[in-house]
Structures are given as structure tokens and as C-alpha cells.
Design a protein around this motif. Structure first.
Motif, PDB file in Angstrom:
ATOM      1  N   THR A  91     -23.186 -32.242  36.902  1.00  0.00           N
ATOM      2  CA  THR A  91     -22.861 -30.975  36.252  1.00  0.00           C
ATOM      3  C   THR A  91     -22.486 -31.221  34.794  1.00  0.00           C
ATOM      4  OG1 THR A  91     -22.048 -29.975  38.295  1.00  0.00           O
ATOM      5  CG2 THR A  91     -21.156 -29.096  36.237  1.00  0.00           C
ATOM      6  N   VAL A  92     -22.994 -30.369  33.925  1.00  0.00           N
ATOM      7  CA  VAL A  92     -22.525 -30.331  32.540  1.00  0.00           C
ATOM      8  C   VAL A  92     -21.709 -29.056  32.369  1.00  0.00           C
ATOM      9  CG1 VAL A  92     -23.298 -29.901  30.154  1.00  0.00           C
ATOM     10  CG2 VAL A  92     -24.292 -31.791  31.476  1.00  0.00           C
TER      11      VAL A  92
ATOM     12  N   GLY B  66     -32.952 -30.196  35.497  1.00  0.00           N
ATOM     13  CA  GLY B  66     -32.268 -30.286  36.792  1.00  0.00           C
ATOM     14  C   GLY B  66     -30.763 -30.446  36.746  1.00  0.00           C
ATOM     15  N   ILE B  67     -30.149 -30.265  35.571  1.00  0.00           N
ATOM     16  CA  ILE B  67     -28.688 -30.349  35.482  1.00  0.00           C
ATOM     17  C   ILE B  67     -28.077 -29.062  36.055  1.00  0.00           C
ATOM     18  CG2 ILE B  67     -26.721 -30.482  33.880  1.00  0.00           C
ATOM     19  CD1 ILE B  67     -28.230 -32.991  33.659  1.00  0.00           C
ATOM     20  N   ASN B  68     -26.963 -29.203  36.756  1.00  0.00           N
ATOM     21  CA  ASN B  68     -26.194 -28.026  37.181  1.00  0.00           C
ATOM     22  C   ASN B  68     -25.371 -27.560  35.976  1.00  0.00           C
ATOM     23  OD1 ASN B  68     -25.022 -26.122  39.047  1.00  0.00           O
ATOM     24  ND2 ASN B  68     -23.183 -27.407  39.047  1.00  0.00           N
ATOM     25  N   MET B  69     -25.791 -26.447  35.375  1.00  0.00           N
ATOM     26  CA  MET B  69     -25.150 -25.980  34.142  1.00  0.00           C
ATOM     27  C   MET B  69     -24.004 -25.024  34.464  1.00  0.00           C
ATOM     28  SD  MET B  69     -26.620 -27.556  31.760  1.00  0.00           S
ATOM     29  CE  MET B  69     -25.955 -26.691  30.337  1.00  0.00           C
ATOM     30  N   SER B  70     -22.805 -25.406  34.022  1.00  0.00           N
ATOM     31  CA  SER B  70     -21.637 -24.552  34.232  1.00  0.00           C
ATOM     32  C   SER B  70     -21.027 -24.222  32.874  1.00  0.00           C
ATOM     33  CB  SER B  70     -20.631 -25.270  35.121  1.00  0.00           C
ATOM     34  OG  SER B  70     -20.131 -26.402  34.438  1.00  0.00           O
ATOM     35  N   LEU B  71     -19.948 -23.426  32.892  1.00  0.00           N
ATOM     36  CA  LEU B  71     -19.352 -22.986  31.624  1.00  0.00           C
ATOM     37  C   LEU B  71     -17.848 -23.206  31.604  1.00  0.00           C
ATOM     38  CD1 LEU B  71     -21.207 -19.589  31.036  1.00  0.00           C
ATOM     39  CD2 LEU B  71     -21.337 -21.573  29.531  1.00  0.00           C
TER      40      LEU B  71
ATOM     41  N   ALA C 202     -18.954 -23.115  41.051  1.00  0.00           N
ATOM     42  CA  ALA C 202     -18.515 -23.352  42.431  1.00  0.00           C
ATOM     43  C   ALA C 202     -19.147 -24.634  42.983  1.00  0.00           C
ATOM     44  CB  ALA C 202     -18.891 -22.158  43.308  1.00  0.00           C
ATOM     45  N   LYS C 203     -20.434 -24.807  42.691  1.00  0.00           N
ATOM     46  CA  LYS C 203     -21.138 -26.013  43.151  1.00  0.00           C
ATOM     47  C   LYS C 203     -20.486 -27.271  42.567  1.00  0.00           C
ATOM     48  CE  LYS C 203     -25.762 -27.992  43.298  1.00  0.00           C
ATOM     49  NZ  LYS C 203     -27.083 -27.999  42.629  1.00  0.00           N
ATOM     50  N   ALA C 204     -20.129 -27.193  41.296  1.00  0.00           N
ATOM     51  CA  ALA C 204     -19.488 -28.340  40.642  1.00  0.00           C
ATOM     52  C   ALA C 204     -18.182 -28.701  41.349  1.00  0.00           C
ATOM     53  CB  ALA C 204     -19.227 -28.024  39.176  1.00  0.00           C
ATOM     54  N   LEU C 205     -17.500 -27.698  41.866  1.00  0.00           N
ATOM     55  CA  LEU C 205     -16.224 -27.931  42.544  1.00  0.00           C
ATOM     56  C   LEU C 205     -16.409 -28.255  44.025  1.00  0.00           C
ATOM     57  CD1 LEU C 205     -14.137 -24.994  40.996  1.00  0.00           C
ATOM     58  CD2 LEU C 205     -14.089 -27.409  40.341  1.00  0.00           C
ATOM     59  N   GLY C 206     -17.671 -28.281  44.463  1.00  0.00           N
ATOM     60  CA  GLY C 206     -17.938 -28.538  45.879  1.00  0.00           C
ATOM     61  C   GLY C 206     -17.499 -27.384  46.760  1.00  0.00           C
ATOM     62  N   ARG C 207     -17.540 -26.167  46.194  1.00  0.00           N
ATOM     63  CA  ARG C 207     -17.064 -24.998  46.940  1.00  0.00           C
ATOM     64  C   ARG C 207     -18.214 -24.038  47.210  1.00  0.00           C
ATOM     65  NH1 ARG C 207     -11.311 -24.129  46.544  1.00  0.00           N
ATOM     66  NH2 ARG C 207     -11.763 -22.380  47.925  1.00  0.00           N
TER      67      ARG C 207
ATOM     68  N   LEU D  48     -20.761 -45.072  37.174  1.00  0.00           N
ATOM     69  CA  LEU D  48     -19.923 -43.867  37.132  1.00  0.00           C
ATOM     70  C   LEU D  48     -20.683 -42.583  37.458  1.00  0.00           C
ATOM     71  CD1 LEU D  48     -17.853 -44.590  33.885  1.00  0.00           C
ATOM     72  CD2 LEU D  48     -17.168 -44.961  36.252  1.00  0.00           C
ATOM     73  N   LEU D  49     -22.011 -42.643  37.407  1.00  0.00           N
ATOM     74  CA  LEU D  49     -22.774 -41.400  37.583  1.00  0.00           C
ATOM     75  C   LEU D  49     -22.835 -41.027  39.065  1.00  0.00           C
ATOM     76  CD1 LEU D  49     -25.696 -42.124  35.074  1.00  0.00           C
ATOM     77  CD2 LEU D  49     -23.455 -41.088  34.632  1.00  0.00           C
ATOM     78  N   CYS D  50     -22.413 -39.823  39.372  1.00  0.00           N
ATOM     79  CA  CYS D  50     -22.401 -39.345  40.762  1.00  0.00           C
ATOM     80  C   CYS D  50     -22.213 -37.830  40.734  1.00  0.00           C
ATOM     81  CB  CYS D  50     -21.276 -40.000  41.568  1.00  0.00           C
ATOM     82  SG  CYS D  50     -19.634 -39.624  40.947  1.00  0.00           S
ATOM     83  N   PRO D  51     -22.520 -37.145  41.846  1.00  0.00           N
ATOM     84  CA  PRO D  51     -22.416 -35.674  41.845  1.00  0.00           C
ATOM     85  C   PRO D  51     -20.997 -35.175  41.572  1.00  0.00           C
ATOM     86  CG  PRO D  51     -23.602 -36.432  43.790  1.00  0.00           C
ATOM     87  CD  PRO D  51     -23.062 -37.650  43.122  1.00  0.00           C
ATOM     88  N   GLN D  52     -19.990 -35.992  41.871  1.00  0.00           N
ATOM     89  CA  GLN D  52     -18.603 -35.551  41.657  1.00  0.00           C
ATOM     90  C   GLN D  52     -18.235 -35.520  40.171  1.00  0.00           C
ATOM     91  OE1 GLN D  52     -19.544 -37.718  44.006  1.00  0.00           O
ATOM     92  NE2 GLN D  52     -18.663 -37.002  45.923  1.00  0.00           N
ATOM     93  N   LEU D  53     -19.033 -36.185  39.332  1.00  0.00           N
ATOM     94  CA  LEU D  53     -18.659 -36.297  37.920  1.00  0.00           C
ATOM     95  C   LEU D  53     -19.146 -35.086  37.126  1.00  0.00           C
ATOM     96  CD1 LEU D  53     -17.318 -38.193  35.829  1.00  0.00           C
ATOM     97  CD2 LEU D  53     -19.584 -39.104  35.346  1.00  0.00           C
ATOM     98  N   LEU D  54     -18.208 -34.392  36.493  1.00  0.00           N
ATOM     99  CA  LEU D  54     -18.530 -33.239  35.650  1.00  0.00           C
ATOM    100  C   LEU D  54     -18.312 -33.659  34.199  1.00  0.00           C
ATOM    101  CD1 LEU D  54     -16.286 -30.590  37.509  1.00  0.00           C
ATOM    102  CD2 LEU D  54     -18.376 -31.663  38.329  1.00  0.00           C
TER     103      LEU D  54
END
Ligand code: ZN
Length: 495
Positions: A290-291, A315-320, A385-390, A263-269
Motif C-alpha cells: 500500500t502507498v 497494482g499498488i493499493n492506493m490509499s489516502l 481498509a485493505k491496508a489495515l487488514g480490515r 522489508l517488503l510485505c503486504p503489512q508494510l504501508l
């Protein structure tokens, strides 16, 4: 043809391709949903100049866990506790998971009200989360049909997707009919709605947690998300309850199990992601994941991330996400920073002993780099934005979408300003957002929503909220209303 507008302000947060940069006494020029210029001097023709004075002109915030209901979290700190108190805990009665109590009108009201709150707090892109406490099953296709209408009416940018699951409660019986229906509906919704409303609506894949969704379904959902390159948000590792559920059932904790199932992949938030081993964090980072950190919502349950700096450094993409009242991204940036400092200073982990020694329970932790206001501002903008692929959201730069927020600094309540990002995170709150522009359209001007009957919306939302509160008494096995489960803070004397 839409007007070409030049918006000026004291601090304009632009972007140089690598990082946000601040243009002092700068401007942003936009036309329709496109930013044409950000910098000091624009010499081309414009139709309108809008001077916002002593302000921060910021990219709109991206909220990946935006409560689009009116239910969330007001009394969570009372209702839930580490030590179970049966007298204060809701017990599902016979009506639970049988019928949907909300009318279309109720859904519409709570969605629009919440979107109004988001816009007023400078949130221009939302990935909604809706309470399903009293839903018949998950969030339905129809609920999200109404949501798409609400998005169009309120003008917020949104990633939408109904939820799906396999059983009604943690460890409950799998209901294959409803599982199949809700999963297929979610995929159908994606296909029908992704890219609609002039691009304001994008689809996302929204399964429920592992304790109520079978891994086979999660795997199929993930394959779909990868195939269409859309985000999939999956709540995990929120609390030790999940840990204690996973080990006896699957012989593994959550991230090990997700890895085994591919299940682990860049699309998974992953929202929350608190109960992670260091090896889990490293694994998520390897998969460029992304977390979604929601500090206000988490602290309502006595939880917090240990630590933002550690996750980010690994190295986690940290979002809020906001995920609780108040729907205030600025307060969430502030609290995220506060919690990180608790971790940095070990202040809550020290015990002062009778023999005059100090026991530091976090003494074995490395000193992770000190975080700055910029880290949290990035989390609320470019990282989301990165988490959304935007690549066109979360920043003010030529070619990006025209999602712009103006925070007023000419206000005694803010105090004197210095570095604009630090001032924003430390001295401001959502109420200091004065104007919100989404897709080039001004949705809030001078703290007033444009074209929205705010008074009616407040009245309607209060009615729907009171209906929600009444559902506790209707759905609780012992018929206990919210007054019994969450007694008033002080006696309320009615006239
Ligand atoms: Zn959540």
C-alpha cells in the motif's frame, strides 16, 4: 440494547461485495456497531427513522496519515524550499532532542482537538502521525497512553503505535539505549492496546524513516508486524534528500535496500513514496503493498505523485492520508485527482520554445488509464481498509462496522448535483459533512460535536499551538522565533 436505526438519504453508497454501489433514495439500517442492511427497502422493525434528505450517505473515510497534533504544515510552504535559505531554516540548538516540552494536558488537548477535526471532516478511522519536531526522542509510550484515552473520549476508531528510531537526526550518532527503549516500548504498547476500547483501538508498528532508524531495527519490526499480522507504516521516498542520503551510505536507493533487507510485505504501508523508479513500483505491487498518498501535505513541499494512475495500474493499493491542514479528506481526493490530471495532460512538463517547437519532458511516459472520482473514493474507503487488514471498514454492507458519514447536498454552496461520487469529490469539501456516526454512535450531528465543549477545545488548542510556536525561539541555535523564520504575510499592527 442499542436502538435499531434506519437512516435514509438521497444517495446511499452501499457495497455489493465487489464494488461500491449507489442506492438512490436508499437506506442503511444499523444497530450498535453493526450494519444490518443497506438498500432500498427494509421491512423489519426499527426503533428510529432518521431521514437525512438530499444527502450522500457514505462509509466513513479512512485516514492513514492523520495528524494528531496541532503543529502540522501551516507554514511549511514558507519554511522550506528547494534552495536552502539559512535565514529561514530552523537550526537545532543545544536543547534539541533532550527534553519533551509538552505536558500531559498539552498532549491531551492537541490529540482531542485533532480528533475533533477528523470527525468533523468525516474521518472515522485514523492512523495518527504526530509531529516530533521538538520531542526529546520519538513519540513515547506515555504519549500514546494519553492518546488511547483521547480516542475513547472522542469516539474515533484508531490504529495506534508510538514511534521508534535509532538516532536523533538524519545520519546522526546511533543512541543504542534510546533505540532499544523506544523499540521495546512500541512492541509493549502493541501487546497491551491492540483490540482495546471495545475494538476501537488497534495497534500498528510505527518506525521512523531509514535515515534515522537502523535496518536491523526495521527488520525486527517487520518480523513482528508479520507475526501478529498488523500494519507497519514506514515513511519512505518522500523527497530526493533520502535518495541522496541512501546512495553514498548504502550504495542503493531506498526500495532496493528495503528489498535486500526483506522489508517488503503486504503489512508494510509506505506514506508518500514519490521518488520511486518504475521497477520499485512494480516490486511494491508484487508484494501487494500500500502507498499512502497525501496530496495536500506533499504539495506543501512542491511534491506530487507521478502518477496515481501509474501506481494504481501497476497494482499498488492506493490509499489516502490528510497529513496537513486542513484535515479534509474530500479536498485530498480532489487534489489527488487534480495532480493525476497534470500527469495525464503533461501540462507542467511542457516547454514552449523560441523556435516554435514544444518540448514535452514527459513524452516518453505511456498514457496511463484515465482515473475517475471512484478511484479516489475507493482510496479513502475500501483501499484504506485493505491496508489495515480490515474487511469490515470502508464500506456500508451488512456485517460491516457502523461508521457512516452524511454529506449534505441541500446547500447552495455545493451547487447542483449529478453523479454523487463526482459531486462529492468535485463540488464538496469537509465542511459539507453534516453528521458523523462511528461505531453506531453519533459523534457529530448537524455540524456540532455531540457532548464536546467545542469552544473550550478551541481555546485550549490555541494555547497549546502558541506554546508550540514559541518552541522555535527556544530550540533554535540562533534563538530565532517563528516571526523571524516565517515573517507575517503582511505587517501585523497590534492595538
Ligand atoms: Zn508523512
Amino acid at each position: 440494547m442499542s436502538k435499531r436505526i434506519k437512516l435514509t438519504g438521497k444517495f446511499v453508497i452501499g457495497h455489493d461485495g465487489n464494488s461500491h454501489v449507489v442506492y438512490e433514495d436508499g437506506c442503511v439500517v444499523y444497530q450498535g456497531d453493526e450494519i444490518l442492511f443497506v438498500g432500498h427497502d427494509y421491512s423489519g422493525p426499527v426503533d428510529e427513522v432518521w431521514d437525512t434528505g438530499k444527502s450522500i450517505v457514505s462509509p466513513g473515510f479512512i485516514d492513514l496519515e492523520a495528524d494528531v497534533d496541532t503543529d502540522h504544515a501551516n507554514f511549511d510552504p514558507v519554511l522550506w524550499g528547494r534552495v536552502p535559505r539559512p535565514e529561514a531554516t530552523f537550526q537545532p540548538g543545544p536543547k534539541f532532542r533532550t527534553v519533551d516540552p509538552y505536558t500531559d494536558e498539552d498532549f491531551s488537548v492537541r490529540q482531542k482537538y485533532s480528533m475533533a477535526q477528523l470527525i468533523m471532516n468525516g474521518i472515522t478511522t485514523a492512523m495518527p502521525i504526530c509531529g516530533e519536531q521538538f520531542h526529546g526522542w520519538a513519540q513515547t509510550y506515555h504519549e500514546f497512553e494519553i492518546m488511547a484515552e483521547s480516542v475513547k473520549e472522542m469516539g474515533i476508531r484508531a490504529d495506534l503505535g508510538p514511534s521508534f528510531k535509532s538516532c536523533g537526526i538524519r545520519g546522526g550518532q546511533v543512541d543504542e539505549v534510546r533505540e532499544k527503549q523506544s523499540f521495546e516500548d512500541a512492541l509493549r504498547y502493541f501487546k497491551e492496546y491492540d483490540g482495546t476500547a471495545g475494538g476501537m483501538i488497534r495497534g500498528f508498528i510505527n518506525p521512523c524513516q531509514i535515515a534515522i532508524t537502523r535496518p536491523e531495527i526495521l527488520r525486527r519490526a517487520k518480523d513482528f508486524a508479520v507475526e501478529v499480522n498488523a500494519p507497519m507504516r514506514l515513511h519512505a521516498c518522500e523527497e530526493d534528500v533520502e535518495w541522496k542520503f541512501m546512495l553514498p551510505k548504502h550504495g542503493k536507493t531506498t526500495i532496493d535496500f528495503f528489498d535486500e533487507w526483506g522489508l517488503l510485505c503486504p503489512q508494510l504501508l509506505i506514506p508518500h513514496a514519490i521518488t520511486l523508479k518504475d521497477s520499485d513500483i512494480r516490486r511494491l505491487a508484487e508484494h501487494r503493498m500500500t502507498v499512502i498518498h497525501t496530496p495536500i501535505a506533499e504539495i506543501n513541499y512542491g511534491a506530487g505523485l507521478n502518477s496515481f494512475s501509474k501506481y494504481q495500474t501497476m497494482g499498488i493499493n492506493m490509499s489516502l492520508g490528510t497529513d496537513a491542514q486542513p484535515v479534509d479528506m474530500i479536498q485530498n481526493m480532489r487534489l489527488a485527482w487534480d495532480i493525476d490530471r497534470f500527469c495525464e495532460w503533461h501540462s507542467l512538463a511542457c516547454r514552449y520554445n523560441e523556435d516554435d517547437t514544444i518540448t514535452d519532458l514527459m513524452a516518453d511516459q505511456p498514457d496511463w488509464p484515465k482515473t475517475t472520482a471512484a478511484d479516489y473514493f475507493n482510496a479513502a474507503t475500501v483501499n484504506g481498509a485493505k491496508a489495515l487488514g480490515r474487511d469490515d471498514l470502508g464500506k456500508l454492507a451488512p456485517g460491516a462496522r457502523a461508521d457512516i458519514v452524511v454529506v449534505d447536498l441541500d446547500d447552495l454552496r455545493v451547487g447542483p448535483y449529478e453523479d454523487p461520487i463526482r459531486t462529492l469529490v468535485v463540488s464538496c469539501v469537509g465542511n459539507n459533512v453534516r453528521h458523523t456516526i462511528i461505531g453506531g454512535v453519533t459523534r457529530m450531528k448537524d455540524w456540532k460535536l455531540v457532548g464536546v465543549d467545542e469552544e473550550k477545545l478551541r481555546r485550549d488548542a490555541q494555547r497549546v499551538y502558541e506554546k508550540y510556536l514559541s518552541l522555535f525561539g527556544e530550540y533554535d541555535a540562533l534563538g530565532r522565533g517563528i516571526d523571524q523564520l516565517c515573517p507575517p504575510s503582511f505587517p501585523i499592527l497590534k492595538r
